[in-house]
Every structure is written in C-alpha cells, then in structure tokens.
Write a protein that holds these residues in place. Structure first.
Motif, short mmCIF file in Angstrom:
data_model
loop_
_atom_site.label_atom_id
_atom_site.label_comp_id
_atom_site.label_asym_id
_atom_site.label_seq_id
_atom_site.Cartn_x
_atom_site.Cartn_y
_atom_site.Cartn_z
N ASP A 5 0.83 -1.20 0.00
CA ASP A 5 0.00 0.00 0.00
C ASP A 5 0.87 1.26 0.00
O ASP A 5 0.41 2.33 -0.42
N TYR A 6 2.08 1.11 0.48
CA TYR A 6 3.02 2.24 0.49
C TYR A 6 3.96 2.21 -0.72
O TYR A 6 4.21 3.24 -1.34
N THR A 7 4.47 1.03 -1.05
CA THR A 7 5.43 0.93 -2.15
C THR A 7 4.80 1.27 -3.51
O THR A 7 5.51 1.73 -4.40
N ARG A 8 3.49 1.06 -3.64
CA ARG A 8 2.86 1.38 -4.94
C ARG A 8 2.81 2.89 -5.19
O ARG A 8 2.53 3.32 -6.32
N ILE A 49 6.17 8.19 1.41
CA ILE A 49 7.31 9.09 1.18
C ILE A 49 8.36 8.89 2.26
O ILE A 49 9.57 8.87 1.97
N PHE A 50 7.94 8.69 3.50
CA PHE A 50 8.89 8.45 4.59
C PHE A 50 9.68 7.17 4.34
O PHE A 50 10.91 7.13 4.55
N LEU A 99 10.27 5.59 1.45
CA LEU A 99 11.16 5.77 0.30
C LEU A 99 12.40 6.55 0.71
O LEU A 99 13.53 6.22 0.30
N THR A 100 12.22 7.59 1.51
CA THR A 100 13.35 8.40 2.00
C THR A 100 14.32 7.54 2.81
O THR A 100 15.54 7.63 2.62
N LEU A 101 13.78 6.72 3.70
CA LEU A 101 14.62 5.86 4.55
C LEU A 101 15.47 4.91 3.70
O LEU A 101 16.68 4.75 3.93
N ILE A 102 14.87 4.29 2.71
CA ILE A 102 15.59 3.34 1.85
C ILE A 102 16.75 4.03 1.13
O ILE A 102 17.88 3.55 1.11
N LEU A 103 16.46 5.19 0.53
CA LEU A 103 17.50 5.91 -0.23
C LEU A 103 18.62 6.40 0.67
O LEU A 103 19.80 6.33 0.30
N VAL A 141 14.23 16.54 6.88
CA VAL A 141 13.75 17.50 5.88
C VAL A 141 12.44 17.03 5.26
O VAL A 141 11.57 17.84 4.90
N VAL A 142 12.24 15.71 5.15
CA VAL A 142 10.98 15.18 4.62
C VAL A 142 9.84 15.36 5.63
O VAL A 142 8.72 15.72 5.27
#
Length: 448
Positions: free
Chosen positions: A5-8, A317-318, A320-324, A371-372
C-alpha cells in the motif's frame, strides 16, 4: 496496511520528486565544479569560496524559505479547483520574492565587515570578499526564479524548473572554465571568475523558466493578465514564509557555524569541511526533492479533506526516503577515502575530509528524514512549532556539541561534525513526533 500500500506510491512520489532532485543537484554540481576548479588553484582559494558562501547561504536560506510558502498554498487551492486563488498566490508570490531578493542583496553588501570578526585567515578573507559581492547581486534573479519554481511545484509541474536549472548551469560551468583559468582569450579572474559564472547563470534561469511555463497551454492563463496586489494573500505568504525562513536559517546557520569553526582550526580544515559539506549536500537534495513532494501531495489531500489517504501517502514518502538514505550512508562509508581526491590533491586535506565523511555517513538518515518530515508539516501548513524544533535541535543541541568537541576538547573537524549529527537526529525525532500528533488530531476531528 500492507507494505505494498506504500510501495505502490513510490513511482508517483519519484515522478514528482526527481525533477526537483535533478534541479537541486544541478545547482550543487555547479558548486561542485566551482570547488573542483577553484581547488586546483590551492587550498586558500577553496577556503575563500567556502567562507564567501557562509553569509550567502544564510541569505539564500531566508529567501528560499519565504518562497516555499507559495507551494502548499498553490497545492491546496489547486486541489479545490480555485484558479483565481492560485493565480493570485502566484503573482503575489513573485512580488514577495522580488522584494526579498533586493533586501537580501543589500544586507549582504552591508554584512561584509562580519567576515573580519570570524577569526579566519587573512589571505582567505581577501579572496572571499569580492566573490561574495558578485554572488550577492545574483540573489535578486534567484529569488524571482524561486517564486516561479515554487508556483510550478505547487501544480506538480516540477520538470520545468529542472530544465531551466540544467540549461543555466551548463552555461555556468562553461563560464567558470573560461573565467577562472582565463581560457580562449578571457581574463583569468580565478575566484571572482566562479562568482561571475554564478551571476550570469542565475540571471539566465529566469527568462528560460518563464518561457518554458508560458508556452504550455494549461499554464498560459496564469500569465495572461497581472493580478492585483492582495493584502490577504500577502499576509498568508508572510505567515507561512517567515517561520519557514526561520527553519532554514536555523539549519543553514548551523552548517555555516561549522564552516567558521573549521576555519578557526586552519585553512586545511576549512577546505576539508567544504569537501565533506559539498558531498553531503548532494545527497541532501534527494531529501529536498522528497520533502517538496510531501508538501505537494499532503497539501493536495488537505484540500480534498482526505486524512486517511494523506496518512498513507505520507508514510510512502517516509519509507522511500529511509531506503534511499541507507544506500547513501553505505556509499559514503565505503568510499570515504576515495571521494575527497576528486576535489584536491593535498594529502592532509584529503585525510581530514575522509574522517568527516565517516560522520556524514551516519547522519544521512537523520538529515534526509528530518527534511521530509518538515516538508510534510509544511503541507499541513504547520510552520511555527517546526521553527521552534529547528532552533532547539540545531542551536541548543547541535552547535554547543560541535563547539565543545571540536574546539574545547580539540577533536577537530570530526568533533564539529558529531555535533551536526546530534542536531539532525534530534530534529528528525521531534519533527516526526509533531507530525504524528497533528495527524491524530485531524483524524479525531474527521471522525467526530
């Protein structure tokens, strides 16, 4: 909710964020080119660019902070389909940003004497002042550009600012090469040459972005007539913009203080600090892209009144930010001994910079997430409490630790950067707690 539900949402998040990331990284690549080209002249010249940018970065943070107010207001009005309000926000935003640019330019000229009270090497100050004077003038076109950019960002039209930035920065790099080294008959201006390249590029960005936006059919109507000055919109921009400017000021001034403290340690420490700071800033711009994405998408859902969807999108978004940021941390640590050689061939400077990159690797996650989270709060139009959080984290925690470890206990640059790490970590934690509190309040209201 399930992980999918988040990754999509990753694709849509990146689709909005990547032009912002690319545009911001393009800005930094020019700073990177400046540092590499100037670094070939010597450590004093590299340190001069670093010192000259101390006050420039503070002014820049204030100006950009004010312009950031445009994006959530545009996003919310656009979600409601209120064309006239979007247009009024845009035109009044250009006016506010232009005024800011003029004021900041004047203040930078008046602040030159401050450089003599920062306990910096005399040779560095002499080189830094003319650099700062030239770049100060560029604040006016840059703030005008920012107003157009933030308007377009609010409409999720993020690609145009990226295109304008890339075009202008190509010109910047070419001018840097010609003017720093005096190639093809151009005068050899060294550090001042880098400043002139920046000035011309920032002037060029404005007409290029105006052209790109105005030629799009769906955006032409925003340029057809000039909206009258609106006291109400002006107040909204100031009420959101001023605390946002404070947020950026508190953070940027902490890193500026790190530059000054590094200068106290000597020219080589300051040059090493500039290298680590430039590399860290590149990965930070990925966080900035996702932060603006959070502001846009949360602002849209705020306009729609859909809090559950807002919460799901924010979490995507949180995540995705953590992974990067974990990926960036691994890269920094793995290549800490190789990356500084790109900038300078001084062994001592490289060794100091390598030690700083160890700390920089650890604060990738904190820096990106804070920042996110801040962008998410901006989308909720919550700005005053985050400003207080920034002050507490950076100036009541970060700076005292940087000073004590770096100067008093004589841990040098690495001690200074440990203070930065702690400040960013505290900011990240408190921003997230503030976001969770606001979401709970809004969920209660939506179901009551």
């Amino acid at each position: 909710m399930a992980l999918q539900d988040y990754t999509r949402e990753f694709g849509k998040n990146l689709n909005i964020a990547y032009p912002i990331m690319a545009g911001q990284i393009a800005h930094l690549l020019v700073a990177f080119a400046d540092n590499v080209m100037v670094g070939k002249l010597g450590d004093a010249q590299l340190a001069a660019v670093s010192l000259g940018n101390t006050l420039i970065f503070i002014a820049l943070s204030i100006g950009i902070g004010f312009s950031f107010a445009i994006t959530p207001l545009v996003a919310e009005a656009d979600a409601k389909g209120d064309f006239q309000k979007v247009k009024s926000i845009f035109h009044n935003g250009v006016l506010v940003s232009t005024i800011n640019g003029v004021i900041l330019c004047v203040l930078l000229f008046l602040s030159e004497p401050i450089l003599y009270y920062l306990d910096q090497p005399e040779e560095v100050i002499i080189l830094a002042i003319p650099y700062m004077r030239i770049v100060a003038i560029s604040m006016i076109p840059l703030m005008i550009f920012q107003s157009f950019k933030q308007f377009a960002d609010g409409l999720s039209k993020t690609v145009f600012a990226m295109q304008a930035t890339i075009i202008a920065n190509i010109v910047n790099i070419i001018l840097n090469y010609l003017l720093i080294y005096g190639k093809f008959g151009f005068p050899r201006l060294e550090v001042e040459g880098a400043a002139y390249g920046t000035l011309v590029a920032r002037i060029l960005m404005v007409p290029v972005l105006m052209f790109l936006l105005s030629r799009k059919v769906e955006l032409k109507r925003y340029f057809s007539t000039v909206e009258a000055f609106s006291v109400g919109i002006f107040k909204k921009l100031l009420n959101l913009g001023f605390p946002t400017a404070l947020q950026m000021f508190f953070e940027v001034s902490l890193f500026t203080a790190a530059i000054i403290l590094s200068g106290v340690l000597g020219t080589k420490s300051q040059a090493a600090n500039q290298i680590a700071l430039n590399l860290s800033a590149m990965t930070f711009m990925v966080g900035v892209g996702l932060s603006v994405t959070a502001t846009i998408r949360i602002g849209n859902q705020l306009g729609n009144g859909n809090i559950l969807e807002l919460k799901r999108i924010a979490r995507s978004i949180f995540l995705l930010t953590l992974i990067l940021d974990v990926i960036f941390a691994v890269i920094f640590y793995a290549f800490k001994d190789q990356l500084p050689w790109i900038y300078i061939q001084d062994v001592e400077v490289v060794n100091i910079a390598s030690s700083l990159l160890i700390v920089a690797a650890f604060f990738q996650v904190s820096d990106g997430l804070q920042v996110v989270f801040l962008g998410a709060l901006r989308g909720l139009q919550d700005v005053w409490i985050p400003s207080a959080i920034c002050f507490i984290a950076y100036w009541l925690v970060g700076f005292p630790v940087s000073y004590y470890l770096g100067i008093v206990l004589d841990y040098g640059g690495q001690g200074i950067w440990i203070g930065l790490l702690l400040g960013l970590s505290v900011s990240s934690m408190l921003m997230y707690l503030r976001y969770r509190y606001l979401i709970r309040v809004r969920l209660v209201k939506s179901f009551s």
